[in-house]
Design a protein around this motif. Structure first.
Motif, PDB file in Angstrom:
ATOM      1  N   THR A  40       0.827  -1.211   0.000  1.00  0.00           N
ATOM      2  CA  THR A  40       0.000   0.000   0.000  1.00  0.00           C
ATOM      3  C   THR A  40       0.859   1.258   0.000  1.00  0.00           C
ATOM      4  O   THR A  40       0.558   2.214  -0.714  1.00  0.00           O
ATOM      5  CB  THR A  40      -0.950  -0.009   1.218  1.00  0.00           C
ATOM      6  OG1 THR A  40      -1.766  -1.183   1.134  1.00  0.00           O
ATOM      7  CG2 THR A  40      -1.827   1.218   1.242  1.00  0.00           C
ATOM      8  N   ALA A  45      -0.760   4.987  -4.407  1.00  0.00           N
ATOM      9  CA  ALA A  45      -1.125   6.176  -5.185  1.00  0.00           C
ATOM     10  C   ALA A  45      -1.454   5.846  -6.638  1.00  0.00           C
ATOM     11  O   ALA A  45      -1.974   6.698  -7.363  1.00  0.00           O
ATOM     12  CB  ALA A  45       0.012   7.201  -5.136  1.00  0.00           C
ATOM     13  N   LEU A  46      -1.144   4.631  -7.079  1.00  0.00           N
ATOM     14  CA  LEU A  46      -1.450   4.253  -8.467  1.00  0.00           C
ATOM     15  C   LEU A  46      -2.949   4.028  -8.632  1.00  0.00           C
ATOM     16  O   LEU A  46      -3.609   3.497  -7.752  1.00  0.00           O
ATOM     17  CB  LEU A  46      -0.730   2.960  -8.856  1.00  0.00           C
ATOM     18  CG  LEU A  46       0.748   3.027  -9.142  1.00  0.00           C
ATOM     19  CD1 LEU A  46       1.244   1.655  -9.595  1.00  0.00           C
ATOM     20  CD2 LEU A  46       1.078   4.065 -10.191  1.00  0.00           C
ATOM     21  N   SER A  47      -3.440   4.400  -9.786  1.00  0.00           N
ATOM     22  CA  SER A  47      -4.832   4.125 -10.100  1.00  0.00           C
ATOM     23  C   SER A  47      -4.903   3.580 -11.521  1.00  0.00           C
ATOM     24  O   SER A  47      -4.520   4.281 -12.456  1.00  0.00           O
ATOM     25  CB  SER A  47      -5.667   5.392  -9.979  1.00  0.00           C
ATOM     26  OG  SER A  47      -7.014   5.096 -10.246  1.00  0.00           O
ATOM     27  N   PRO A  48      -5.313   2.377 -11.691  1.00  0.00           N
ATOM     28  CA  PRO A  48      -5.725   1.409 -10.675  1.00  0.00           C
ATOM     29  C   PRO A  48      -4.513   0.790  -9.988  1.00  0.00           C
ATOM     30  O   PRO A  48      -3.438   0.701 -10.569  1.00  0.00           O
ATOM     31  CB  PRO A  48      -6.494   0.363 -11.470  1.00  0.00           C
ATOM     32  CG  PRO A  48      -5.847   0.380 -12.807  1.00  0.00           C
ATOM     33  CD  PRO A  48      -5.451   1.820 -13.041  1.00  0.00           C
ATOM     34  N   THR A  49      -4.730   0.356  -8.774  1.00  0.00           N
ATOM     35  CA  THR A  49      -3.679  -0.326  -8.016  1.00  0.00           C
ATOM     36  C   THR A  49      -3.524  -1.738  -8.565  1.00  0.00           C
ATOM     37  O   THR A  49      -4.519  -2.412  -8.830  1.00  0.00           O
ATOM     38  CB  THR A  49      -4.081  -0.394  -6.524  1.00  0.00           C
ATOM     39  OG1 THR A  49      -4.340   0.928  -6.074  1.00  0.00           O
ATOM     40  CG2 THR A  49      -2.986  -1.008  -5.690  1.00  0.00           C
ATOM     41  N   ARG A  68      -2.523  -4.148 -15.039  1.00  0.00           N
ATOM     42  CA  ARG A  68      -3.516  -4.325 -16.109  1.00  0.00           C
ATOM     43  C   ARG A  68      -2.872  -4.454 -17.482  1.00  0.00           C
ATOM     44  O   ARG A  68      -3.454  -5.036 -18.393  1.00  0.00           O
ATOM     45  CB  ARG A  68      -4.504  -3.169 -16.131  1.00  0.00           C
ATOM     46  CG  ARG A  68      -5.510  -3.214 -15.014  1.00  0.00           C
ATOM     47  CD  ARG A  68      -6.608  -2.212 -15.166  1.00  0.00           C
ATOM     48  NE  ARG A  68      -6.139  -0.968 -15.788  1.00  0.00           N
ATOM     49  CZ  ARG A  68      -6.915  -0.043 -16.278  1.00  0.00           C
ATOM     50  NH1 ARG A  68      -8.208  -0.164 -16.225  1.00  0.00           N
ATOM     51  NH2 ARG A  68      -6.419   1.054 -16.810  1.00  0.00           N
ATOM     52  N   GLU A  72       1.684  -0.367 -18.037  1.00  0.00           N
ATOM     53  CA  GLU A  72       1.547  -0.017 -16.621  1.00  0.00           C
ATOM     54  C   GLU A  72       2.661  -0.657 -15.797  1.00  0.00           C
ATOM     55  O   GLU A  72       3.222  -0.026 -14.901  1.00  0.00           O
ATOM     56  CB  GLU A  72       0.186  -0.451 -16.078  1.00  0.00           C
ATOM     57  CG  GLU A  72      -0.955   0.438 -16.504  1.00  0.00           C
ATOM     58  CD  GLU A  72      -2.291   0.016 -15.901  1.00  0.00           C
ATOM     59  OE1 GLU A  72      -2.324  -0.862 -15.005  1.00  0.00           O
ATOM     60  OE2 GLU A  72      -3.310   0.577 -16.331  1.00  0.00           O
TER      61      GLU A  72
END
Length: 126
Positions: A40, A45-49, A68, A72
């Motif tokens: 975490t 802070a990544l989106s999506p994690t 994904r 990424e």
């Protein structure tokens, strides 16, 4: 010694071994739960994690971090290195003197098409 006594002794030894193996470190601790705070901190802070999966291999924690896409995963290279550093600190007491935990061996960063790409590349080399 009669057969019944021998069977009773073997059953007792088996029960002790069963209880001790059930209470060993890999069976009582979930590696994901142990690594989740570090995960975490690094990837929060990544989106999506990315997704984190864990298991035990030869008494050591092992992890799979799934992004994904390849882009990424490659874009998070610095974070991936940070996560491995955090895991090395977290699991520094795992193993024996000449075979300590090594996040380089314990973490696999991947994405959905990764395995298919590796297999295809291997087939092309043949």
């Amino acid at each position: 010694m009669n057969t019944i006594a021998l069977i009773a002794i073997l059953a007792a030894v088996f029960a002790v071994l069963l209880v001790s193996s059930a209470s060993s470190k890999p069976r009582t601790h979930d590696p994901v739960r142990l690594a989740e705070p570090a995960f975490t901190r690094v990837f929060g802070a990544l989106s999506p994690t990315p997704k984190l999966k864990g298991s035990w291999s030869y008494g050591f924690p092992a992890f799979e971090v799934t992004f994904r896409s390849k882009s990424e995963m490659e874009g998070a290279a610095t974070l991936n290195a940070d996560f491995k550093r955090e895991l090395n600190a977290l699991f520094e007491d795992y193993g024996v003197a000449d075979r300590r935990f090594d996040a380089e061996l314990a973490v696999f960063f991947t994405y959905p098409e990764h395995i298919a790409e590796l297999v295809a590349a291997h087939r092309q080399k043949k």
